[in-house]
Write a protein that holds these residues in place. Structure first.
Motif, PDB file in Angstrom:
ATOM      1  N   UNK A 269       0.828  -1.203   0.000  1.00 23.76           N
ATOM      2  CA  UNK A 269       0.000   0.000   0.000  1.00 23.76           C
ATOM      3  C   UNK A 269       0.865   1.256   0.000  1.00 23.76           C
ATOM      4  N   UNK A 270       0.273   2.332  -0.486  1.00 21.08           N
ATOM      5  CA  UNK A 270       0.936   3.635  -0.525  1.00 21.08           C
ATOM      6  C   UNK A 270      -0.097   4.686  -0.127  1.00 21.08           C
ATOM      7  N   UNK A 271       0.332   5.664   0.648  1.00 25.73           N
ATOM      8  CA  UNK A 271      -0.559   6.788   0.940  1.00 25.73           C
ATOM      9  C   UNK A 271       0.252   8.073   1.038  1.00 25.73           C
ATOM     10  N   UNK A 272      -0.347   9.148   0.580  1.00 27.90           N
ATOM     11  CA  UNK A 272       0.297  10.459   0.660  1.00 27.90           C
ATOM     12  C   UNK A 272       0.337  10.906   2.110  1.00 27.90           C
ATOM     13  N   UNK A 273       1.476  11.501   2.489  1.00 23.82           N
ATOM     14  CA  UNK A 273       1.653  11.914   3.881  1.00 23.82           C
ATOM     15  C   UNK A 273       2.603  13.096   3.951  1.00 23.82           C
ATOM     16  N   UNK A 274       2.094  14.272   4.282  1.00 22.40           N
ATOM     17  CA  UNK A 274       2.912  15.472   4.482  1.00 22.40           C
ATOM     18  C   UNK A 274       3.827  15.759   3.290  1.00 22.40           C
ATOM     19  N   UNK A 275       3.280  15.721   2.094  1.00 17.34           N
ATOM     20  CA  UNK A 275       4.068  16.024   0.909  1.00 17.34           C
ATOM     21  C   UNK A 275       4.969  14.891   0.451  1.00 17.34           C
ATOM     22  N   UNK A 276       4.889  13.733   1.106  1.00 17.47           N
ATOM     23  CA  UNK A 276       5.682  12.573   0.709  1.00 17.47           C
ATOM     24  C   UNK A 276       4.738  11.375   0.560  1.00 17.47           C
ATOM     25  N   UNK A 277       5.314  10.175   0.515  1.00 14.64           N
ATOM     26  CA  UNK A 277       4.520   8.963   0.354  1.00 14.64           C
ATOM     27  C   UNK A 277       4.982   7.929   1.380  1.00 14.64           C
ATOM     28  N   UNK A 278       4.048   7.436   2.158  1.00 12.21           N
ATOM     29  CA  UNK A 278       4.365   6.357   3.085  1.00 12.21           C
ATOM     30  C   UNK A 278       4.053   5.039   2.396  1.00 12.21           C
ATOM     31  N   UNK A 279       5.072   4.197   2.313  1.00  8.57           N
ATOM     32  CA  UNK A 279       4.977   2.926   1.600  1.00  8.57           C
ATOM     33  C   UNK A 279       5.035   1.783   2.605  1.00  8.57           C
ATOM     34  N   UNK A 280       4.053   0.900   2.536  1.00  9.16           N
ATOM     35  CA  UNK A 280       4.037  -0.271   3.406  1.00  9.16           C
ATOM     36  C   UNK A 280       4.476  -1.485   2.596  1.00  9.16           C
ATOM     37  N   UNK A 281       5.430  -2.259   3.166  1.00  7.73           N
ATOM     38  CA  UNK A 281       6.004  -3.404   2.471  1.00  7.73           C
ATOM     39  C   UNK A 281       5.791  -4.667   3.289  1.00  7.73           C
ATOM     40  N   UNK A 282       5.680  -5.805   2.572  1.00  6.27           N
ATOM     41  CA  UNK A 282       5.471  -7.099   3.215  1.00  6.27           C
ATOM     42  C   UNK A 282       6.580  -8.043   2.794  1.00  6.27           C
ATOM     43  N   UNK A 283       7.284  -8.637   3.773  1.00  7.60           N
ATOM     44  CA  UNK A 283       8.359  -9.589   3.507  1.00  7.60           C
ATOM     45  C   UNK A 283       8.320 -10.684   4.557  1.00  7.60           C
ATOM     46  N   UNK A 284       8.185 -11.933   4.087  1.00  8.39           N
ATOM     47  CA  UNK A 284       8.148 -13.089   4.988  1.00  8.39           C
ATOM     48  C   UNK A 284       7.103 -12.910   6.089  1.00  8.39           C
ATOM     49  N   UNK A 285       5.974 -12.332   5.734  1.00  6.36           N
ATOM     50  CA  UNK A 285       4.896 -12.145   6.682  1.00  6.36           C
ATOM     51  C   UNK A 285       5.037 -10.947   7.588  1.00  6.36           C
ATOM     52  N   UNK A 286       6.128 -10.212   7.461  1.00  3.82           N
ATOM     53  CA  UNK A 286       6.378  -9.051   8.317  1.00  3.82           C
ATOM     54  C   UNK A 286       6.137  -7.757   7.551  1.00  3.82           C
ATOM     55  N   UNK A 287       5.406  -6.838   8.192  1.00  8.10           N
ATOM     56  CA  UNK A 287       5.150  -5.540   7.591  1.00  8.10           C
ATOM     57  C   UNK A 287       6.189  -4.521   8.040  1.00  8.10           C
ATOM     58  N   UNK A 288       6.593  -3.675   7.123  1.00  7.43           N
ATOM     59  CA  UNK A 288       7.483  -2.559   7.450  1.00  7.43           C
ATOM     60  C   UNK A 288       7.074  -1.386   6.583  1.00  7.43           C
ATOM     61  N   UNK A 289       7.591  -0.211   6.888  1.00  4.50           N
ATOM     62  CA  UNK A 289       7.214   0.954   6.088  1.00  4.50           C
ATOM     63  C   UNK A 289       8.399   1.886   5.925  1.00  4.50           C
ATOM     64  N   UNK A 290       8.320   2.694   4.888  1.00  4.92           N
ATOM     65  CA  UNK A 290       9.330   3.719   4.643  1.00  4.92           C
ATOM     66  C   UNK A 290       8.631   4.913   4.013  1.00  4.92           C
ATOM     67  N   UNK A 291       9.244   6.073   4.135  1.00  2.00           N
ATOM     68  CA  UNK A 291       8.686   7.299   3.567  1.00  2.00           C
ATOM     69  C   UNK A 291       9.618   7.796   2.472  1.00  2.00           C
ATOM     70  N   UNK A 292       9.071   8.050   1.287  1.00  2.77           N
ATOM     71  CA  UNK A 292       9.867   8.526   0.162  1.00  2.77           C
ATOM     72  C   UNK A 292       9.124   9.680  -0.513  1.00  2.77           C
ATOM     73  N   UNK A 293       9.847  10.404  -1.357  1.00  4.90           N
ATOM     74  CA  UNK A 293       9.248  11.529  -2.070  1.00  4.90           C
ATOM     75  C   UNK A 293       8.767  11.153  -3.465  1.00  4.90           C
ATOM     76  N   UNK A 294       9.244  10.036  -3.988  1.00  2.62           N
ATOM     77  CA  UNK A 294       8.817   9.608  -5.324  1.00  2.62           C
ATOM     78  C   UNK A 294       8.879   8.092  -5.396  1.00  2.62           C
ATOM     79  N   UNK A 295       8.060   7.518  -6.270  1.00  8.18           N
ATOM     80  CA  UNK A 295       8.027   6.072  -6.497  1.00  8.18           C
ATOM     81  C   UNK A 295       8.192   5.830  -7.991  1.00  8.18           C
ATOM     82  N   UNK A 296       9.088   4.914  -8.341  1.00  8.81           N
ATOM     83  CA  UNK A 296       9.311   4.535  -9.734  1.00  8.81           C
ATOM     84  C   UNK A 296       8.932   3.074  -9.907  1.00  8.81           C
TER      85      UNK A 296
END
Length: 507
Positions: A269-296
């Motif tokens: 999932x991705x959602x806009x957040x304070x002029x950036x994008x919060x990205x949620x990632x799934x790996x081996x059943x574990x969720x993590x997130x990172x914030x970036x300014x652009x997605x390619x």
């Protein structure tokens, strides 16, 4: 660095600048009147379509070329040309930062002017696009039509209300970027391999989805420009088609340039957040997130078969594999052929051009050239590059072909040592018991140039041992191929000949 809103503004301004390129549709263009039935009608003015149209016109055929958007297709507008231009700028920044490696005092600062690098890219694209501008195509005897082509019969298409009849046709509509199905991605905004070249300012951070050639190339480039770069790949290995030791060298190089890589991971999932994008990632059943300014997004491309009304022409196709063709690149309608990305597994510019030249001979001159007979090299332009031609070992084994491999690491090549470019190798596969070349993989700064020597040998039927007799300029990194050839020659040395030589010297 650039916030998300500015990214979209600069993309828009760059898009306006691109409208002035000579290979775009001229504002005052008028399609020519139809002059009877065309010997060859080509749909799509990318590398394959242009090669087919030019080859046929040069042979004296009456040719019509139809383009929906812009001449040059993906390669010159959003693919090979802009990406390689940008990669060269990024490489130079990386070299300046590593000046001490070459015994040169490190500059006090290496400021990145991304806008200037992108301006250079557009100048290069503009210059190379002039070769296939509408005026040049008309001078070559090609009748150019802008508009959407739709088949209205097995031997005719409609373009903006005008019916174009043909004796033979070539579909060269290429492919389109695949949009991953990720919750919130479309709303948050993203870049793909087309829109990324509309940037004029550098994003502070970038998430790259996909670890194929495009994803690896651009992830490394943006990291070298100074963007915090994260790459997410859903498979356990990126560059999945390449040999694993080659892909590992690319992995190491990306890590050295600061690319943060997540394998066996997918964006959920991705959602806009304070002029950036919060990205949620799934790996081996574990969720993590990172914030970036652009997605390619760089997860692949899909054949462009929509809106052609292929059913009315009796042309078989499916959405994922594209148009179905035989080994002569003929479709289920014997009047119609297809070339390039719209029908082939290997989606490269050189493949599109080679298939187009093959098709013109088969369609217009009763040729019987087979696509499977062509030897097509390719290259991923990371640093180091990964180039390949022919069979991989795993494919040879699947066909029960015995293989012997001759490998030369680049740290054994004098010029690679002098250049401080020792990461890489030349690996050439031959049929066991002979010197018949089956394939090769080269990893190195100039792998894309070096693979052409092996390709030439394969096409000409030259065995690897014969390459040992070729005198190379010294010192060059291409000497690694000669070293592999010498190793092959030594391995095939006749024991009887060696015994006779010893006896002769002892006489």
């Amino acid at each position: 660095m650039l916030p998300t809103s500015a990214v979209h503004r600069t993309r828009a301004s760059a898009a306006l600048q691109r409208e002035s390129l000579p290979n775009m549709r001229p504002a005052d263009w008028r399609n020519p009147p139809v002059r009877g039935r065309y010997d060859l009608l080509v749909i799509g003015a990318g590398p394959g379509g242009l090669a087919a149209a030019r080859t046929a016109a040069a042979a004296g055929a009456k040719v019509a070329l139809v383009e929906r958007q812009q001449i040059g297709g993906n390669c010159i507008n959003e693919g090979c040309i802009p990406s390689k231009t940008l990669l060269r700028s990024a490489q130079l920044y990386a070299e300046m930062r590593s000046a001490e490696r070459y015994g040169v005092a490190l500059p006090p600062a290496v400021p990145v002017d991304f806008a200037q690098a992108m301006a250079r890219m557009r100048r290069v694209r503009d210059r190379l696009g002039r070769t296939d501008a509408p005026a040049q195509l008309s001078e070559a005897g090609i009748e150019l039509y802008f508009g959407c082509a739709r088949f209205v019969a097995p031997d005719a298409v409609d373009v903006e209300g005008t019916r174009l009849p043909f004796k033979k046709a070539v579909i060269a509509t290429g492919s389109r970027a695949v949009l991953p199905q990720i919750e919130g991605l479309n709303e948050a905004g993203f870049l793909n391999n087309e829109s990324v070249f509309d940037l004029t300012a550098l994003p502070a951070s970038l998430l790259v989805i996909g670890g194929g050639p495009l994803g690896c190339e651009l992830a490394q480039a943006f990291a070298r420009f100074g963007t915090r770069t994260v790459m997410v790949h859903s498979e356990p290995l990126f560059l999945p088609k390449e040999e694993r030791d080659a892909a590992q060298m690319v992995s190491d190089a990306l890590a050295q340039d600061g690319v943060e890589t997540h394998l066996n991971c997918r964006v959920v999932s991705v959602r806009a957040e304070d002029g950036a994008k919060r990205v949620q990632m799934l790996s081996a059943g574990n969720l993590s997130s990172t914030v970036v300014h652009a997605i390619l997004t760089g997860i692949g491309r899909r054949p462009a078969v929509q809106a052609l009304d292929l059913e009315r022409a009796g042309v078989a196709y499916d959405a994922s594999a594209g148009i179905h063709v035989d080994d002569f690149l003929r479709t289920s309608n014997p009047r119609i052929y297809a070339v390039g990305d719209v029908c082939l597994e290997h989606r490269f510019t050189n493949t599109a051009e080679a298939s187009a030249q093959l098709v013109v001979r088969n369609a217009l001159f009763l040729g019987r050239r087979r696509m499977s007979a062509l030897t097509i090299p390719w290259c991923t332009y990371t640093d180091p590059q990964v180039a390949h031609v022919g069979l991989y070992v795993r494919h040879a084994r699947e066909r029960h072909i015995p293989v012997k491999t001759f490998t030369v690491p680049m740290h054994d090549v004098d010029r690679a040592v002098t250049d401080s470019e020792e990461d890489g190798f030349v690996k050439i596969h031959v049929r066991e018991g002979s010197d018949h070349i089956l394939g090769a993989t080269i990893v190195g700064r100039y792998a894309g140039e070096m693979i052409n020597t092996v390709s030439l040998a394969m096409v000409a039927g030259i065995g690897l041992r014969r390459l040992a007799e070729v005198v190379h300029a010294y010192p060059t990194q291409g000497d690694a191929i000669r070293q592999a050839a010498r190793a092959c020659a030594c391995a095939h040395a006749s024991p009887l000949l060696a015994w006779l030589q010893r006896k002769w010297l002892q006489r």
